[in-house]
Design a protein around this motif. Structure first.
Motif, PDB file in Angstrom:
ATOM      1  N   ASP A  27      -8.272  48.036  74.201  1.00 39.85           N
ATOM      2  CA  ASP A  27      -7.345  49.381  73.533  1.00 39.85           C
ATOM      3  C   ASP A  27      -7.378  49.394  72.227  1.00 39.85           C
ATOM      4  O   ASP A  27      -7.671  50.310  71.558  1.00 39.85           O
ATOM      5  CB  ASP A  27      -6.171  49.665  74.354  1.00 39.85           C
ATOM      6  CG  ASP A  27      -5.450  50.959  74.214  1.00 39.85           C
ATOM      7  OD1 ASP A  27      -6.469  51.789  74.308  1.00 39.85           O
ATOM      8  OD2 ASP A  27      -4.336  51.049  74.354  1.00 39.85           O
ATOM      9  N   VAL A  57     -13.235  58.212  80.748  1.00 38.41           N
ATOM     10  CA  VAL A  57     -12.009  57.536  81.069  1.00 38.41           C
ATOM     11  C   VAL A  57     -11.963  57.812  82.708  1.00 38.41           C
ATOM     12  O   VAL A  57     -11.611  57.049  83.508  1.00 38.41           O
ATOM     13  CB  VAL A  57     -10.734  57.959  80.511  1.00 38.41           C
ATOM     14  CG1 VAL A  57      -9.627  57.635  81.044  1.00 38.41           C
ATOM     15  CG2 VAL A  57     -10.664  57.431  79.269  1.00 38.41           C
ATOM     16  N   LEU A  60     -14.348  55.793  84.572  1.00 39.34           N
ATOM     17  CA  LEU A  60     -14.002  54.208  84.779  1.00 39.34           C
ATOM     18  C   LEU A  60     -12.691  54.170  85.671  1.00 39.34           C
ATOM     19  O   LEU A  60     -12.522  53.142  86.344  1.00 39.34           O
ATOM     20  CB  LEU A  60     -13.829  53.938  83.303  1.00 39.34           C
ATOM     21  CG  LEU A  60     -15.261  53.861  82.475  1.00 39.34           C
ATOM     22  CD1 LEU A  60     -14.749  53.722  81.115  1.00 39.34           C
ATOM     23  CD2 LEU A  60     -15.678  52.535  83.189  1.00 39.34           C
ATOM     24  N   LEU A  61     -11.667  55.079  85.611  1.00 33.69           N
ATOM     25  CA  LEU A  61     -10.590  55.084  86.325  1.00 33.69           C
ATOM     26  C   LEU A  61     -11.029  55.204  88.029  1.00 33.69           C
ATOM     27  O   LEU A  61     -10.736  54.105  88.733  1.00 33.69           O
ATOM     28  CB  LEU A  61      -9.640  56.106  86.399  1.00 33.69           C
ATOM     29  CG  LEU A  61      -8.852  55.919  85.178  1.00 33.69           C
ATOM     30  CD1 LEU A  61      -8.146  57.182  84.851  1.00 33.69           C
ATOM     31  CD2 LEU A  61      -7.585  54.789  85.338  1.00 33.69           C
ATOM     32  N   PHE A  76     -13.930  47.122  83.951  1.00 30.81           N
ATOM     33  CA  PHE A  76     -13.884  48.500  84.046  1.00 30.81           C
ATOM     34  C   PHE A  76     -12.636  49.015  83.271  1.00 30.81           C
ATOM     35  O   PHE A  76     -12.799  50.004  82.476  1.00 30.81           O
ATOM     36  CB  PHE A  76     -14.142  49.098  85.382  1.00 30.81           C
ATOM     37  CG  PHE A  76     -15.313  49.075  86.051  1.00 30.81           C
ATOM     38  CD1 PHE A  76     -16.453  49.277  85.378  1.00 30.81           C
ATOM     39  CD2 PHE A  76     -15.443  48.947  87.324  1.00 30.81           C
ATOM     40  CE1 PHE A  76     -17.705  49.147  86.039  1.00 30.81           C
ATOM     41  CE2 PHE A  76     -16.654  48.592  88.055  1.00 30.81           C
ATOM     42  CZ  PHE A  76     -17.744  48.800  87.454  1.00 30.81           C
ATOM     43  N   GLN A  77     -11.422  48.310  83.544  1.00 26.99           N
ATOM     44  CA  GLN A  77     -10.231  48.601  82.705  1.00 26.99           C
ATOM     45  C   GLN A  77     -10.566  48.353  81.280  1.00 26.99           C
ATOM     46  O   GLN A  77     -10.000  49.235  80.651  1.00 26.99           O
ATOM     47  CB  GLN A  77      -9.103  47.862  83.303  1.00 26.99           C
ATOM     48  CG  GLN A  77      -7.915  48.017  82.664  1.00 26.99           C
ATOM     49  CD  GLN A  77      -6.955  47.358  83.273  1.00 26.99           C
ATOM     50  OE1 GLN A  77      -7.016  46.426  83.980  1.00 26.99           O
ATOM     51  NE2 GLN A  77      -5.222  47.809  82.940  1.00 26.99           N
ATOM     52  N   CYS A  80     -12.272  51.092  80.072  1.00 24.39           N
ATOM     53  CA  CYS A  80     -11.368  52.465  80.128  1.00 24.39           C
ATOM     54  C   CYS A  80     -10.652  52.390  79.051  1.00 24.39           C
ATOM     55  O   CYS A  80     -10.491  53.447  78.151  1.00 24.39           O
ATOM     56  CB  CYS A  80     -10.838  52.464  81.385  1.00 24.39           C
ATOM     57  SG  CYS A  80      -9.903  54.045  81.774  1.00 24.39           S
ATOM     58  N   THR A  81      -9.910  51.338  78.610  1.00 29.45           N
ATOM     59  CA  THR A  81      -9.034  51.281  77.573  1.00 29.45           C
ATOM     60  C   THR A  81      -9.804  51.526  76.131  1.00 29.45           C
ATOM     61  O   THR A  81      -9.261  52.000  75.116  1.00 29.45           O
ATOM     62  CB  THR A  81      -8.215  50.090  77.298  1.00 29.45           C
ATOM     63  OG1 THR A  81      -9.072  48.859  77.434  1.00 29.45           O
ATOM     64  CG2 THR A  81      -7.435  50.058  78.654  1.00 29.45           C
ATOM     65  N   HIS A  84      -9.823  55.162  75.960  1.00 28.99           N
ATOM     66  CA  HIS A  84      -8.721  55.584  75.890  1.00 28.99           C
ATOM     67  C   HIS A  84      -8.276  55.551  74.239  1.00 28.99           C
ATOM     68  O   HIS A  84      -7.689  56.197  73.513  1.00 28.99           O
ATOM     69  CB  HIS A  84      -7.522  54.873  76.554  1.00 28.99           C
ATOM     70  CG  HIS A  84      -6.099  55.025  76.313  1.00 28.99           C
ATOM     71  ND1 HIS A  84      -5.489  54.187  75.422  1.00 28.99           N
ATOM     72  CD2 HIS A  84      -5.250  56.025  76.545  1.00 28.99           C
ATOM     73  CE1 HIS A  84      -4.237  54.842  75.131  1.00 28.99           C
ATOM     74  NE2 HIS A  84      -4.224  55.782  75.854  1.00 28.99           N
TER      75      HIS A  84
END
Length: 171
Positions: A27, A57, A60-61, A76-77, A80-81, A84
């Motif tokens: 992130d 996002v 990916l969620l 994936f997280q 996603c970050t 984000h």
């Protein structure tokens, strides 16, 4: 994610703590890269970048929730970050580009207040949803996806005219 990884995916607390630090790092990387991209190469395209990044996002969620392994969840997280972080950087760069110098501080304050309210409410809403749906995390992921959809709606409504004053914003 920590209760999900421990309760639903069977991780011990030590492993969960170490693994969840990876998306926090990605992130931060996304924020730094996003700031540089918005400042240089992608200047003027912020509205569209926020929309595309928010769509990523959402994808990916969905992948996080349906991942068959913890490795894929963290992968994936982390992706996603990153996206984000790119959206975050875009949102905080915009006031400098569209508001007059006299209104940037207030604009950033309002944006930050909105983020703080969301950060305050999100865990409570997610906990309530999980409890209401008998421990199912599906509702919590749907809630996160809906929040990303709201980001898209907000981005669509962005007024990119330069030199706005706070008095021209309709509260």
């Amino acid at each position: 994610m920590p209760p999900y990884l421990v309760g639903e995916r069977g991780l011990d607390l030590l492993s969960m703590g170490m693994l969840t630090s990876i998306p926090a790092l990605t992130d931060a990387i996304g924020i730094i890269i996003g700031g540089k991209l918005v400042q240089s190469y992608l200047s003027g395209k912020e509205k569209y970048l926020a929309i595309v990044r928010s769509i990523l996002v959402i994808l990916l969620l969905y992948l996080i929730f349906n991942a068959p392994s913890v490795t894929l969840i963290i992968t994936f997280q982390s992706l996603c970050t990153i996206f984000h972080g790119l959206v975050f950087a875009t949102i905080f760069a915009l006031p400098h580009k569209i508001f007059s110098k006299n209104n940037i501080g207030l604009a950033i304050g309002v944006i930050n207040l909105g983020g703080m309210i969301g950060a305050f409410l999100a865990p409570m809403v997610m906990g309530y949803l999980i409890e209401t749906f008998n421990g199912s995390y599906t509702s919590a992921f749907i809630y996160l996806i809906l929040c990303a959809v709201l980001t898209i709606i907000a981005a669509v409504g962005l007024n990119m005219k330069k030199g706005l004053s706070v008095s021209t914003i309709q509260w």
